[in-house]
Design a protein around this motif. Structure first.
Motif, mmCIF file in Angstrom:
data_model
loop_
_atom_site.group_PDB
_atom_site.id
_atom_site.type_symbol
_atom_site.label_atom_id
_atom_site.label_comp_id
_atom_site.label_asym_id
_atom_site.label_seq_id
_atom_site.Cartn_x
_atom_site.Cartn_y
_atom_site.Cartn_z
ATOM 1 N N SER A 31 0.820 -1.215 0.000
ATOM 2 C CA SER A 31 0.000 0.000 0.000
ATOM 3 C C SER A 31 0.853 1.264 0.000
ATOM 4 O O SER A 31 0.376 2.337 -0.375
ATOM 5 C CB SER A 31 -0.935 0.011 1.210
ATOM 6 O OG SER A 31 -0.202 0.144 2.415
ATOM 7 N N GLY A 33 3.909 1.199 -1.573
ATOM 8 C CA GLY A 33 4.845 1.031 -2.669
ATOM 9 C C GLY A 33 6.090 0.228 -2.364
ATOM 10 O O GLY A 33 7.076 0.309 -3.100
ATOM 11 N N LYS A 34 6.058 -0.565 -1.283
ATOM 12 C CA LYS A 34 7.213 -1.392 -0.955
ATOM 13 C C LYS A 34 7.123 -2.734 -1.681
ATOM 14 O O LYS A 34 6.042 -3.284 -1.869
ATOM 15 C CB LYS A 34 7.286 -1.647 0.559
ATOM 16 C CG LYS A 34 7.374 -0.382 1.406
ATOM 17 C CD LYS A 34 8.681 0.339 1.201
ATOM 18 C CE LYS A 34 8.786 1.562 2.114
ATOM 19 N NZ LYS A 34 10.048 2.297 1.908
ATOM 20 N N ARG A 59 -4.612 -4.367 -10.273
ATOM 21 C CA ARG A 59 -3.649 -3.780 -11.205
ATOM 22 C C ARG A 59 -3.224 -4.859 -12.189
ATOM 23 O O ARG A 59 -3.379 -6.047 -11.901
ATOM 24 C CB ARG A 59 -2.407 -3.278 -10.458
ATOM 25 C CG ARG A 59 -2.683 -2.242 -9.388
ATOM 26 C CD ARG A 59 -1.398 -1.892 -8.650
ATOM 27 N NE ARG A 59 -1.669 -1.243 -7.363
ATOM 28 C CZ ARG A 59 -0.766 -1.089 -6.409
ATOM 29 N NH1 ARG A 59 0.475 -1.520 -6.598
ATOM 30 N NH2 ARG A 59 -1.090 -0.502 -5.270
ATOM 31 N N GLY A 106 2.163 0.617 -14.529
ATOM 32 C CA GLY A 106 1.895 0.736 -13.100
ATOM 33 C C GLY A 106 1.341 -0.540 -12.509
ATOM 34 O O GLY A 106 0.433 -0.513 -11.674
ATOM 35 N N LYS A 132 13.002 3.473 -9.572
ATOM 36 C CA LYS A 132 11.805 3.355 -10.421
ATOM 37 C C LYS A 132 12.143 3.634 -11.887
ATOM 38 O O LYS A 132 11.310 4.127 -12.657
ATOM 39 C CB LYS A 132 10.701 4.327 -9.969
ATOM 40 C CG LYS A 132 10.341 4.237 -8.504
ATOM 41 C CD LYS A 132 9.485 3.053 -8.207
ATOM 42 C CE LYS A 132 8.966 3.066 -6.778
ATOM 43 N NZ LYS A 132 8.282 1.829 -6.405
ATOM 44 N N LYS A 143 10.548 4.928 -17.060
ATOM 45 C CA LYS A 143 10.178 5.270 -15.692
ATOM 46 C C LYS A 143 8.901 4.534 -15.289
ATOM 47 O O LYS A 143 7.977 4.409 -16.089
ATOM 48 C CB LYS A 143 9.970 6.780 -15.561
ATOM 49 C CG LYS A 143 11.268 7.586 -15.547
ATOM 50 C CD LYS A 143 11.002 9.017 -15.160
ATOM 51 C CE LYS A 143 12.307 9.781 -14.934
ATOM 52 N NZ LYS A 143 13.032 9.287 -13.737
ATOM 53 N N LYS A 145 5.361 3.924 -13.573
ATOM 54 C CA LYS A 145 4.182 4.680 -13.155
ATOM 55 C C LYS A 145 3.817 4.305 -11.718
ATOM 56 O O LYS A 145 4.234 3.264 -11.204
ATOM 57 C CB LYS A 145 2.998 4.356 -14.076
ATOM 58 C CG LYS A 145 3.093 4.975 -15.455
ATOM 59 C CD LYS A 145 1.819 4.716 -16.237
ATOM 60 C CE LYS A 145 1.882 5.358 -17.610
ATOM 61 N NZ LYS A 145 0.667 5.055 -18.412
ATOM 62 N N ASN A 146 3.029 5.148 -11.084
ATOM 63 C CA ASN A 146 2.542 4.840 -9.741
ATOM 64 C C ASN A 146 1.793 3.509 -9.755
ATOM 65 O O ASN A 146 1.026 3.231 -10.681
ATOM 66 C CB ASN A 146 1.609 5.943 -9.233
ATOM 67 C CG ASN A 146 2.360 7.212 -8.911
ATOM 68 O OD1 ASN A 146 3.557 7.191 -8.632
ATOM 69 N ND2 ASN A 146 1.661 8.334 -8.938
ATOM 70 N N GLY A 147 2.018 2.719 -8.734
ATOM 71 C CA GLY A 147 1.376 1.401 -8.650
ATOM 72 C C GLY A 147 2.326 0.262 -8.911
ATOM 73 O O GLY A 147 2.055 -0.878 -8.544
ATOM 74 N N VAL A 149 4.964 -2.364 -8.429
ATOM 75 C CA VAL A 149 5.540 -3.026 -7.263
ATOM 76 C C VAL A 149 5.915 -4.454 -7.649
ATOM 77 O O VAL A 149 5.334 -5.036 -8.570
ATOM 78 C CB VAL A 149 4.540 -3.008 -6.072
ATOM 79 C CG1 VAL A 149 3.400 -3.988 -6.291
ATOM 80 C CG2 VAL A 149 5.236 -3.294 -4.761
#
Length: 232
Positions: A31, A33-34, A59, A106, A132, A143, A145-147, A149
């Motif tokens: 949650s 981003g780890k 996702r 992401g 990232k 690069k 994107k957010n999400g 992992v």
């Protein structure tokens, strides 16, 4: 959604029995981003937990099954030889690998048995996890994107066919150890997997595998699959 509510939803969707603490740790980690590394013996449910959390997050999921032949190019991407010969290093010649796709979309890169990959392939993950970002020759900088992992699993290092993870790579994961589950939970798993509700038979099968695990003459006892096979 609160972690306790998320936990209930995951267990409802995936049928995971027990493992509340492990699931909470996984959810807390991803949650924010780890990246998560699950370690445990064969048959303790590493893959099931990883898939359950990945699917719950809604996702894109890109799965990799590690082995000693899995190269850096397979992980990042490569150029299609026929197109390369006819058109050169054009965009349509590049075939993206699962790491590339997870980053640009992401998504979640799910690596099953990470420590069966060669060290050179494992090291490709370092800049993706740290910054990232990865550099793809002839493509350029990519690069995340957010999400994005990584959720990975590994067998203990003493297992045959494994490659010890570097300290640098291990340090970038939240490490979660999975041990064998209590007998009561193993009995519920056997019932769920076999659809057999003969209490005496299920208890006997689980008792047998637990007794073998504790025998000092046995190097590695059977997983829950042994009990499932006996009941079947």
């Amino acid at each position: 959604m609160k972690i306790d509510d998320a936990l209930k939803e995951i267990k409802k969707r995936s049928g995971v029995i027990g493992r509340e603490e492990e699931l909470k740790k996984m959810l807390a980690a991803v949650s924010i981003g780890k990246h998560v590394l699950l370690e445990g013996a064969v048959g303790v449910g590493k893959t099931k937990l990883a898939k359950a959390v990945a699917e719950f997050l809604n996702r894109p999921v890109y799965r990799v099954d590690g082995d000693e032949r899995y190269t850096e190019n397979k992980l990042i991407g490569w150029f299609d030889p026929p197109i390369l010969v006819s058109k050169g290093y054009v965009k349509e010649a590049f075939i993206p690998g699962p790491l590339y796709l997870a980053m640009v979309n992401g998504g979640i890169l799910f690596i099953n048995e990470l420590n069966r990959m060669p060290e050179s392939t494992q090291n490709v993950l370092l800049p993706a996890m740290d910054e990232k970002t990865i550099i793809v020759p002839k493509v350029g900088e990519v690069k995340a994107k957010n999400g994005f992992v990584i959720i990975a699993t590994q067998n203990p290092e003493e297992y045959v066919g494994t490659t010890r993870l570097s300290e640098a790579l291990k340090d970038r994961f939240v490490w979660i150890k999975l041990d064998y589950q209590p007998k009561k939970e193993e009995e519920e798993i056997v019932k769920q997997e076999t659809k057999c509700f003969n209490e005496q038979l299920v208890k006997l099968a689980v008792e047998i595998i637990n007794t073998i695990r504790k025998d000092p003459n046995v190097k590695r006892g059977p997983s829950i699959r042994g009990a499932i096979d006996m009941v079947d």
